[in-house]
Design a protein around this motif. Structure first.
Motif, PDB file in Angstrom:
ATOM      1  N   TYR A  81       0.809  -1.217   0.000  1.00 15.57           N
ATOM      2  CA  TYR A  81       0.000   0.000   0.000  1.00 15.57           C
ATOM      3  C   TYR A  81       0.843   1.269   0.000  1.00 15.57           C
ATOM      4  CZ  TYR A  81       0.996   0.029   5.023  1.00 15.57           C
ATOM      5  OH  TYR A  81       1.624   0.027   6.227  1.00 15.57           O
ATOM      6  N   LYS A  82       2.156   1.145  -0.001  1.00 19.00           N
ATOM      7  CA  LYS A  82       3.040   2.314   0.025  1.00 19.00           C
ATOM      8  C   LYS A  82       3.642   2.503  -1.369  1.00 19.00           C
ATOM      9  CE  LYS A  82       4.434   4.109   3.465  1.00 19.00           C
ATOM     10  NZ  LYS A  82       4.105   5.350   4.118  1.00 19.00           N
ATOM     11  N   THR A  93      -5.611   4.562  -5.954  1.00 27.07           N
ATOM     12  CA  THR A  93      -5.842   3.587  -4.891  1.00 27.07           C
ATOM     13  C   THR A  93      -5.290   2.208  -5.205  1.00 27.07           C
ATOM     14  OG1 THR A  93      -8.017   3.028  -5.797  1.00 27.07           O
ATOM     15  CG2 THR A  93      -7.941   4.747  -4.120  1.00 27.07           C
ATOM     16  N   LYS A  94      -5.108   1.897  -6.488  1.00 32.03           N
ATOM     17  CA  LYS A  94      -4.664   0.545  -6.838  1.00 32.03           C
ATOM     18  C   LYS A  94      -3.921   0.558  -8.165  1.00 32.03           C
ATOM     19  CE  LYS A  94      -7.350  -2.975  -5.790  1.00 32.03           C
ATOM     20  NZ  LYS A  94      -8.439  -3.978  -5.839  1.00 32.03           N
TER      21      LYS A  94
END
Length: 159
Positions: free
Chosen positions: A14-15, A29-30
């Motif tokens: 997620y970083k 976000t993705k």
């Protein structure tokens, strides 16, 4: 027993940041995986009838999917719609070529201290699919997500 962390701990998924035009994509976000596939070719040699050898064939790079929460930042949307406007319209974009819509993007990975530890450059990206507005549902409190699918011609590790 107390667990120890070491300098070899794996990085978190997620970083990350994605950049194009040297600008961080807002609200991303993705980002799907970077994947390369090499086709396997089989052939038989003349002196060994019962044995097949394998050689590497064509190299292909899978499309990358980016998801972004809908924001007021128009950079993401402008790139996503530029190719569709070129293909379907003879207006302002008619003087451009498909190469004008290709971009290099950088995918940067950060550790828990927010230090960049790895980066990849993805070459010749162009938008092949764009979801401008997700399905709307008045009974939901979900964030609205835009999606683009990027075709590409390879990547390399920068750091």
């Amino acid at each position: 027993m107390v667990a120890r962390t070491s300098q070899f701990d794996p990085f978190r998924g997620y970083k990350f940041r994605v950049r194009f035009n040297n600008q961080v994509v807002a609200g991303l976000t993705k980002c799907s995986a970077l994947t390369v596939s090499i086709e396997s070719k089989e052939f038989r040699t003349g002196d060994m009838d019962g044995f097949k050898q394998k050689l590497p064939g064509m190299v292909s790079f899978e499309a990358i999917t980016l998801e972004q929460g809908i924001t007021t930042d128009k950079t993401f949307e402008a790139w996503a719609t530029s190719m569709a406007n070129y293909v379907g319209n003879k207006g302002a974009d008619s003087q451009k070529t498909p190469d004008d819509f290709r971009k290099e993007i950088d995918i940067e990975i950060y550790n828990l201290n927010n230090e960049k530890v790895k980066a990849y450059r993805v070459y010749q990206c162009w938008v092949s699919k764009y979801t401008a507005l997700p399905a709307l549902d008045a009974a939901s409190a979900d964030v609205m997500i835009q999606t683009i699918v990027l075709e590409n011609e390879g990547f390399q590790v920068l750091q």
